[in-house]
Design a protein around this motif. Structure first.
Motif, PDB file in Angstrom:
ATOM      1  N   UNK A 180       0.815  -1.208   0.000  1.00  9.62           N
ATOM      2  CA  UNK A 180       0.000   0.000   0.000  1.00  9.62           C
ATOM      3  C   UNK A 180       0.847   1.256   0.000  1.00  9.62           C
ATOM      4  N   UNK A 181       0.901   1.898  -1.164  1.00  7.17           N
ATOM      5  CA  UNK A 181       1.699   3.106  -1.278  1.00  7.17           C
ATOM      6  C   UNK A 181       1.162   4.260  -0.476  1.00  7.17           C
ATOM      7  N   UNK A 182      -0.186   4.375  -0.371  1.00  7.28           N
ATOM      8  CA  UNK A 182      -0.768   5.500   0.352  1.00  7.28           C
ATOM      9  C   UNK A 182      -0.395   5.473   1.823  1.00  7.28           C
ATOM     10  N   UNK A 183      -0.413   4.296   2.422  1.00 10.32           N
ATOM     11  CA  UNK A 183      -0.029   4.177   3.821  1.00 10.32           C
ATOM     12  C   UNK A 183       1.425   4.589   4.007  1.00 10.32           C
ATOM     13  N   UNK A 184       2.284   4.163   3.108  1.00  8.67           N
ATOM     14  CA  UNK A 184       3.702   4.524   3.192  1.00  8.67           C
ATOM     15  C   UNK A 184       3.887   6.027   3.061  1.00  8.67           C
ATOM     16  N   UNK A 185       3.175   6.637   2.106  1.00  9.97           N
ATOM     17  CA  UNK A 185       3.261   8.088   1.919  1.00  9.97           C
ATOM     18  C   UNK A 185       2.765   8.814   3.164  1.00  9.97           C
ATOM     19  N   UNK A 186       1.678   8.338   3.742  1.00  9.04           N
ATOM     20  CA  UNK A 186       1.113   8.987   4.930  1.00  9.04           C
ATOM     21  C   UNK A 186       2.081   8.925   6.114  1.00  9.04           C
ATOM     22  N   UNK A 187       2.808   7.829   6.240  1.00 12.34           N
ATOM     23  CA  UNK A 187       3.792   7.716   7.320  1.00 12.34           C
ATOM     24  C   UNK A 187       4.900   8.747   7.131  1.00 12.34           C
ATOM     25  N   UNK A 188       5.361   8.908   5.896  1.00 12.09           N
ATOM     26  CA  UNK A 188       6.387   9.914   5.616  1.00 12.09           C
ATOM     27  C   UNK A 188       5.853  11.311   5.904  1.00 12.09           C
ATOM     28  N   UNK A 189       4.617  11.576   5.505  1.00 14.70           N
ATOM     29  CA  UNK A 189       4.004  12.874   5.791  1.00 14.70           C
ATOM     30  C   UNK A 189       3.956  13.130   7.293  1.00 14.70           C
ATOM     31  N   UNK A 190       3.608  12.099   8.041  1.00 15.29           N
ATOM     32  CA  UNK A 190       3.520  12.249   9.490  1.00 15.29           C
ATOM     33  C   UNK A 190       4.885  12.579  10.086  1.00 15.29           C
ATOM     34  N   UNK A 191       5.930  11.924   9.600  1.00 15.15           N
ATOM     35  CA  UNK A 191       7.281  12.204  10.089  1.00 15.15           C
ATOM     36  C   UNK A 191       7.685  13.633   9.732  1.00 15.15           C
ATOM     37  N   UNK A 192       7.309  14.081   8.545  1.00  7.94           N
ATOM     38  CA  UNK A 192       7.626  15.453   8.149  1.00  7.94           C
ATOM     39  C   UNK A 192       6.967  16.469   9.070  1.00  7.94           C
ATOM     40  N   UNK A 193       5.800  16.121   9.604  1.00 11.72           N
ATOM     41  CA  UNK A 193       5.101  17.030  10.505  1.00 11.72           C
ATOM     42  C   UNK A 193       5.800  17.178  11.855  1.00 11.72           C
ATOM     43  N   UNK A 194       6.792  16.333  12.117  1.00 10.21           N
ATOM     44  CA  UNK A 194       7.557  16.487  13.343  1.00 10.21           C
ATOM     45  C   UNK A 194       8.469  17.713  13.267  1.00 10.21           C
ATOM     46  N   UNK A 195       8.770  18.161  12.040  1.00 10.78           N
ATOM     47  CA  UNK A 195       9.623  19.335  11.820  1.00 10.78           C
ATOM     48  C   UNK A 195      10.952  19.193  12.562  1.00 10.78           C
TER      49      UNK A 195
END
Length: 253
Positions: A180-195
Protein backbone atom coordinates in the motif's frame (compact mmCIF):
# COMPACT_ATOMS: atom_id res chain seq x y z
CA UNK A 1 -28.20 30.26 20.91
CA UNK A 2 -31.48 28.58 20.07
CA UNK A 3 -32.05 24.86 19.74
CA UNK A 4 -32.38 24.88 15.97
CA UNK A 5 -31.61 21.46 14.49
CA UNK A 6 -28.67 22.65 12.44
CA UNK A 7 -26.62 23.88 15.40
CA UNK A 8 -23.30 22.21 16.17
CA UNK A 9 -23.15 20.05 19.28
CA UNK A 10 -20.00 21.70 20.64
CA UNK A 11 -22.01 24.35 22.50
CA UNK A 12 -24.94 23.83 24.83
CA UNK A 13 -28.29 25.10 23.57
CA UNK A 14 -30.30 27.53 25.65
CA UNK A 15 -33.63 25.83 25.04
CA UNK A 16 -34.40 22.29 26.25
CA UNK A 17 -34.02 19.61 23.61
CA UNK A 18 -35.88 16.84 25.46
CA UNK A 19 -39.31 17.91 24.29
CA UNK A 20 -42.25 15.60 23.74
CA UNK A 21 -41.67 15.12 20.02
CA UNK A 22 -40.09 11.77 19.20
CA UNK A 23 -38.88 10.22 15.97
CA UNK A 24 -38.75 6.50 15.30
CA UNK A 25 -35.48 5.01 14.09
CA UNK A 26 -35.23 1.40 12.97
CA UNK A 27 -31.73 -0.03 13.13
CA UNK A 28 -30.05 -3.16 11.85
CA UNK A 29 -31.33 -6.14 9.91
CA UNK A 30 -33.95 -6.80 12.61
CA UNK A 31 -35.24 -3.21 12.54
CA UNK A 32 -34.72 -2.61 16.25
CA UNK A 33 -36.82 0.37 17.30
CA UNK A 34 -35.26 3.48 18.88
CA UNK A 35 -37.65 6.33 19.77
CA UNK A 36 -35.46 9.43 20.20
CA UNK A 37 -36.14 13.08 20.93
CA UNK A 38 -36.31 14.88 17.61
CA UNK A 39 -34.74 18.18 18.62
CA UNK A 40 -31.89 16.55 20.51
CA UNK A 41 -31.10 14.24 17.62
CA UNK A 42 -31.27 16.93 14.96
CA UNK A 43 -29.35 19.46 17.04
CA UNK A 44 -26.31 17.19 17.04
CA UNK A 45 -26.72 15.61 13.59
CA UNK A 46 -27.07 17.63 10.36
CA UNK A 47 -27.75 14.27 8.69
CA UNK A 48 -30.95 13.76 10.68
CA UNK A 49 -31.81 17.44 10.55
CA UNK A 50 -31.98 17.20 6.78
CA UNK A 51 -34.40 14.29 7.11
CA UNK A 52 -36.72 15.48 9.85
CA UNK A 53 -36.67 19.21 9.07
CA UNK A 54 -37.28 21.09 5.85
CA UNK A 55 -35.20 23.94 4.44
CA UNK A 56 -37.07 26.43 6.65
CA UNK A 57 -36.07 24.50 9.79
CA UNK A 58 -39.64 23.45 10.36
CA UNK A 59 -40.47 19.93 11.45
CA UNK A 60 -41.48 17.75 8.53
CA UNK A 61 -44.14 15.06 8.47
CA UNK A 62 -41.49 12.37 8.27
CA UNK A 63 -41.05 10.94 11.73
CA UNK A 64 -39.32 7.64 11.06
CA UNK A 65 -36.14 6.49 9.35
CA UNK A 66 -34.33 3.21 8.83
CA UNK A 67 -30.63 2.39 9.19
CA UNK A 68 -30.53 -1.30 8.25
CA UNK A 69 -26.79 -1.20 7.52
CA UNK A 70 -25.87 -0.13 11.07
CA UNK A 71 -25.18 -2.69 13.78
CA UNK A 72 -27.50 -2.46 16.77
CA UNK A 73 -24.59 -2.46 19.24
CA UNK A 74 -23.01 0.50 17.47
CA UNK A 75 -26.22 2.51 17.47
CA UNK A 76 -26.79 1.74 21.15
CA UNK A 77 -23.39 3.31 21.90
CA UNK A 78 -24.44 6.35 19.90
CA UNK A 79 -27.68 6.70 21.87
CA UNK A 80 -25.70 6.51 25.10
CA UNK A 81 -23.45 9.34 23.96
CA UNK A 82 -26.42 11.36 22.65
CA UNK A 83 -28.12 11.52 26.05
CA UNK A 84 -25.07 11.49 28.33
CA UNK A 85 -22.50 13.25 26.11
CA UNK A 86 -19.89 10.85 27.45
CA UNK A 87 -18.06 7.75 26.27
CA UNK A 88 -16.91 4.80 28.33
CA UNK A 89 -13.18 4.43 27.89
CA UNK A 90 -11.80 1.09 26.65
CA UNK A 91 -10.38 -1.21 29.29
CA UNK A 92 -8.47 -3.37 26.82
CA UNK A 93 -7.53 -3.27 23.17
CA UNK A 94 -10.49 -5.30 21.94
CA UNK A 95 -12.76 -2.48 23.16
CA UNK A 96 -11.29 -0.25 20.42
CA UNK A 97 -13.23 -2.06 17.67
CA UNK A 98 -16.71 -0.93 18.78
CA UNK A 99 -15.41 2.62 19.20
CA UNK A 100 -14.12 2.62 15.62
CA UNK A 101 -17.52 1.45 14.37
CA UNK A 102 -19.10 4.27 16.38
CA UNK A 103 -16.64 6.69 14.79
CA UNK A 104 -17.67 5.60 11.29
CA UNK A 105 -21.32 6.08 12.28
CA UNK A 106 -20.56 9.54 13.65
CA UNK A 107 -18.99 10.44 10.32
CA UNK A 108 -22.08 9.23 8.47
CA UNK A 109 -24.35 11.24 10.78
CA UNK A 110 -22.04 14.28 10.51
CA UNK A 111 -21.52 14.61 14.26
CA UNK A 112 -18.12 16.22 14.63
CA UNK A 113 -18.33 16.44 18.43
CA UNK A 114 -18.72 12.67 18.70
CA UNK A 115 -15.91 12.07 16.21
CA UNK A 116 -13.62 14.26 18.29
CA UNK A 117 -14.58 12.48 21.53
CA UNK A 118 -13.82 9.07 20.01
CA UNK A 119 -10.45 10.10 18.57
CA UNK A 120 -9.45 11.50 21.95
CA UNK A 121 -10.63 8.36 23.75
CA UNK A 122 -8.70 6.03 21.44
CA UNK A 123 -5.61 8.25 21.51
CA UNK A 124 -5.64 8.34 25.32
CA UNK A 125 -5.92 4.54 25.53
CA UNK A 126 -2.80 3.92 23.44
CA UNK A 127 -0.87 6.69 25.17
CA UNK A 128 -1.79 5.73 28.72
CA UNK A 129 -1.06 2.05 28.08
CA UNK A 130 2.19 2.78 26.21
CA UNK A 131 1.03 0.79 23.20
CA UNK A 132 0.45 1.49 19.52
CA UNK A 133 -2.33 0.69 17.04
CA UNK A 134 -1.86 -2.67 15.37
CA UNK A 135 -1.89 -3.26 11.64
CA UNK A 136 -5.44 -4.63 11.70
CA UNK A 137 -6.75 -1.47 13.31
CA UNK A 138 -4.96 0.77 10.82
CA UNK A 139 -6.24 -1.32 7.90
CA UNK A 140 -9.79 -1.13 9.23
CA UNK A 141 -9.63 2.65 9.55
CA UNK A 142 -8.17 3.03 6.05
CA UNK A 143 -10.92 0.83 4.60
CA UNK A 144 -13.65 2.98 6.13
CA UNK A 145 -12.30 6.54 5.91
CA UNK A 146 -11.07 8.97 3.30
CA UNK A 147 -7.87 10.98 3.13
CA UNK A 148 -7.47 13.85 5.64
CA UNK A 149 -9.48 11.96 8.26
CA UNK A 150 -8.60 12.76 11.88
CA UNK A 151 -8.72 9.17 13.14
CA UNK A 152 -6.59 8.02 10.23
CA UNK A 153 -4.04 10.76 10.88
CA UNK A 154 -3.85 9.95 14.59
CA UNK A 155 -3.29 6.26 13.92
CA UNK A 156 -0.76 6.69 11.15
CA UNK A 157 1.10 9.26 13.25
CA UNK A 158 1.31 6.73 16.08
CA UNK A 159 2.54 4.04 13.71
CA UNK A 160 5.17 6.43 12.31
CA UNK A 161 6.59 6.83 15.80
CA UNK A 162 6.40 3.11 16.50
CA UNK A 163 8.31 2.18 13.35
CA UNK A 164 10.84 5.00 13.69
CA UNK A 165 11.82 4.02 17.23
CA UNK A 166 12.03 0.31 16.46
CA UNK A 167 15.37 -1.25 15.41
CA UNK A 168 13.69 -3.08 12.55
CA UNK A 169 10.42 -3.28 10.64
CA UNK A 170 8.17 -6.15 11.77
CA UNK A 171 7.51 -8.49 8.86
CA UNK A 172 3.75 -7.95 8.75
CA UNK A 173 4.26 -4.19 8.58
CA UNK A 174 6.87 -4.54 5.86
CA UNK A 175 4.43 -6.56 3.73
CA UNK A 176 1.64 -4.04 4.27
CA UNK A 177 3.84 -1.06 3.39
CA UNK A 178 5.05 -2.74 0.21
CA UNK A 179 1.45 -3.38 -0.86
CA UNK A 180 0.00 0.00 0.00
CA UNK A 181 1.70 3.11 -1.28
CA UNK A 182 -0.77 5.50 0.35
CA UNK A 183 -0.03 4.18 3.82
CA UNK A 184 3.70 4.52 3.19
CA UNK A 185 3.26 8.09 1.92
CA UNK A 186 1.11 8.99 4.93
CA UNK A 187 3.79 7.72 7.32
CA UNK A 188 6.39 9.91 5.62
CA UNK A 189 4.00 12.87 5.79
CA UNK A 190 3.52 12.25 9.49
CA UNK A 191 7.28 12.20 10.09
CA UNK A 192 7.63 15.45 8.15
CA UNK A 193 5.10 17.03 10.51
CA UNK A 194 7.56 16.49 13.34
CA UNK A 195 9.62 19.34 11.82
CA UNK A 196 12.90 17.82 12.92
CA UNK A 197 16.00 19.97 12.79
CA UNK A 198 18.61 18.87 10.27
CA UNK A 199 21.12 18.13 13.01
CA UNK A 200 18.71 15.60 14.53
CA UNK A 201 18.60 13.49 11.37
CA UNK A 202 21.58 11.29 10.35
CA UNK A 203 23.07 12.32 7.01
CA UNK A 204 23.76 9.30 4.79
CA UNK A 205 26.03 11.50 2.64
CA UNK A 206 28.42 11.87 5.58
CA UNK A 207 31.26 9.35 5.38
CA UNK A 208 31.18 8.88 9.15
CA UNK A 209 27.58 7.66 9.15
CA UNK A 210 26.99 3.89 8.90
CA UNK A 211 23.35 4.33 7.76
CA UNK A 212 22.21 2.02 10.54
CA UNK A 213 23.70 -1.09 8.97
CA UNK A 214 25.72 -2.03 12.06
CA UNK A 215 23.65 -3.61 14.81
CA UNK A 216 24.36 -5.80 17.79
CA UNK A 217 23.95 -8.76 15.44
CA UNK A 218 26.49 -7.42 12.99
CA UNK A 219 26.18 -5.61 9.64
CA UNK A 220 22.76 -5.82 7.99
CA UNK A 221 21.18 -4.29 4.89
CA UNK A 222 17.86 -2.60 4.23
CA UNK A 223 16.27 -5.95 3.40
CA UNK A 224 16.87 -7.18 6.94
CA UNK A 225 13.50 -7.67 8.63
CA UNK A 226 12.81 -9.09 12.06
CA UNK A 227 9.62 -10.34 13.60
CA UNK A 228 9.97 -8.21 16.69
CA UNK A 229 11.30 -4.94 18.00
CA UNK A 230 13.86 -3.99 20.61
CA UNK A 231 11.45 -1.59 22.31
CA UNK A 232 11.34 -3.32 25.67
CA UNK A 233 8.34 -1.62 27.30
CA UNK A 234 6.34 -0.69 24.23
CA UNK A 235 4.27 -3.03 22.14
CA UNK A 236 1.99 -2.94 19.16
CA UNK A 237 -1.53 -3.85 20.23
CA UNK A 238 -2.18 -6.59 17.70
CA UNK A 239 -1.38 -10.17 18.51
CA UNK A 240 -2.83 -11.51 15.29
CA UNK A 241 -0.87 -9.19 13.02
CA UNK A 242 1.76 -11.84 12.46
CA UNK A 243 -0.83 -13.68 10.38
CA UNK A 244 -1.60 -10.45 8.49
CA UNK A 245 -5.29 -10.87 9.25
CA UNK A 246 -7.82 -8.31 8.02
CA UNK A 247 -10.74 -7.18 10.14
CA UNK A 248 -14.08 -8.02 8.48
CA UNK A 249 -12.24 -8.76 5.26
CA UNK A 250 -11.04 -5.16 4.94
CA UNK A 251 -7.38 -4.48 4.28
CA UNK A 252 -5.23 -1.74 2.90
CA UNK A 253 -4.56 -2.68 -0.69
Amino acid sequence: MSSEPSQNGDEKPQKPLHDSTLVDLYVGEENNHYPLHEKLLCYHSPFFASIFYNKDNKSSRTKEFGLPEIEDQTFALFVGWLYARALRGPEEERDIGPLLDLYFLASKLQIEALETDIVETVRAFYHDNETYPGLRRVQYVYANTDEDNVMREMMVGSVARYLTLADSIPEHWAKALKKNGQLSVDIIRSIQEWHLEARQVPDARDASVDRGRNTFKGPVGFSHIEEGSSMQNVKEEDEEDQEESHVNGHGVS
